[in-house]
Write a protein that holds these residues in place. Structure first.
Motif, mmCIF file in Angstrom:
data_model
loop_
_atom_site.group_PDB
_atom_site.id
_atom_site.type_symbol
_atom_site.label_atom_id
_atom_site.label_comp_id
_atom_site.label_asym_id
_atom_site.label_seq_id
_atom_site.Cartn_x
_atom_site.Cartn_y
_atom_site.Cartn_z
ATOM 1 N N LYS A 136 78.820 12.560 87.755
ATOM 2 C CA LYS A 136 78.947 13.541 86.674
ATOM 3 C C LYS A 136 78.376 14.893 87.114
ATOM 4 O O LYS A 136 78.990 15.944 86.880
ATOM 5 C CB LYS A 136 78.216 13.029 85.424
ATOM 6 C CG LYS A 136 78.212 13.981 84.266
ATOM 7 C CD LYS A 136 79.553 14.034 83.595
ATOM 8 C CE LYS A 136 79.462 14.843 82.313
ATOM 9 N NZ LYS A 136 80.752 15.048 81.708
ATOM 10 N N LEU A 137 77.258 14.856 87.791
ATOM 11 C CA LEU A 137 76.643 16.080 88.280
ATOM 12 C C LEU A 137 77.559 16.782 89.276
ATOM 13 O O LEU A 137 77.706 18.015 89.242
ATOM 14 C CB LEU A 137 75.293 15.761 88.937
ATOM 15 C CG LEU A 137 74.494 16.953 89.446
ATOM 16 C CD1 LEU A 137 74.179 17.917 88.310
ATOM 17 C CD2 LEU A 137 73.216 16.480 90.109
ATOM 18 N N GLU A 193 74.938 16.079 76.348
ATOM 19 C CA GLU A 193 75.157 15.740 77.760
ATOM 20 C C GLU A 193 73.878 15.943 78.568
ATOM 21 O O GLU A 193 73.568 15.138 79.447
ATOM 22 C CB GLU A 193 76.289 16.591 78.339
ATOM 23 C CG GLU A 193 77.658 16.228 77.809
ATOM 24 C CD GLU A 193 78.726 17.188 78.293
ATOM 25 O OE1 GLU A 193 79.860 16.709 78.524
ATOM 26 O OE2 GLU A 193 78.441 18.404 78.447
ATOM 27 N N TYR A 252 71.953 13.150 80.637
ATOM 28 C CA TYR A 252 71.657 13.402 82.055
ATOM 29 C C TYR A 252 70.169 13.184 82.323
ATOM 30 O O TYR A 252 69.796 12.491 83.274
ATOM 31 C CB TYR A 252 72.063 14.830 82.428
ATOM 32 C CG TYR A 252 71.553 15.258 83.774
ATOM 33 C CD1 TYR A 252 72.173 14.821 84.936
ATOM 34 C CD2 TYR A 252 70.436 16.089 83.879
ATOM 35 C CE1 TYR A 252 71.698 15.202 86.182
ATOM 36 C CE2 TYR A 252 69.959 16.471 85.115
ATOM 37 C CZ TYR A 252 70.587 16.027 86.263
ATOM 38 O OH TYR A 252 70.109 16.398 87.485
ATOM 39 N N VAL A 297 75.556 9.113 87.102
ATOM 40 C CA VAL A 297 74.881 10.381 86.814
ATOM 41 C C VAL A 297 75.148 11.400 87.921
ATOM 42 O O VAL A 297 75.366 12.582 87.654
ATOM 43 C CB VAL A 297 73.361 10.172 86.593
ATOM 44 C CG1 VAL A 297 72.670 9.705 87.849
ATOM 45 C CG2 VAL A 297 72.739 11.455 86.082
#
Length: 113
Positions: free
Chosen positions: A18-19, A32, A36, A15
């Motif tokens: 991805k952030l 998404e 998240y 996570v």
């Protein structure tokens, strides 16, 4: 360099990786963003569970340590009382009865003195 890329936890948890890649939550699609949010909730749950388990483990450890310490202290006091009673001239049996120590232990103490 992006702040998230510098943080070591970004490698462990997808996570955060991805952030770091997107940098702005406003750019996420609805799906998404839901994923998240779910990941963030899971991370918070895991963190809270670990903290609770740590606290419970510490409490159990402290209680066990207190129990052991009290038992050792009581045993030490029994031995000191036995020495005092023997020095007062009480019989081995009387000292054993008063201190609740085994007669053999009282006799060993008497021999060592």
């Amino acid at each position: 360099m992006n702040m998230f890329e510098q943080m070591p936890f970004s490698e462990k948890y997808p996570v955060f990786r991805k952030l770091a890649e997107i940098g702005d939550l406003r750019k996420l699609s609805r799906e998404e963003l839901e994923l998240y949010d779910e990941d963030i909730k899971n991370m918070r749950d895991i963190y809270a569970t670990r903290k609770f388990d740590e606290k419970r483990g510490m409490e159990k450890g402290m209680a066990k340590g207190m129990e052991i310490g009290m038992a050792k202290g009581m045993e030490k006091e029994k031995l000191a009382t036995a020495h005092r009673l023997l020095s007062m001239g009480l019989s081995d049996e009387q000292v054993s009865t008063v201190t609740e120590l085994p007669l053999e232990e009282i006799q060993k103490m008497k021999e060592q003195a």
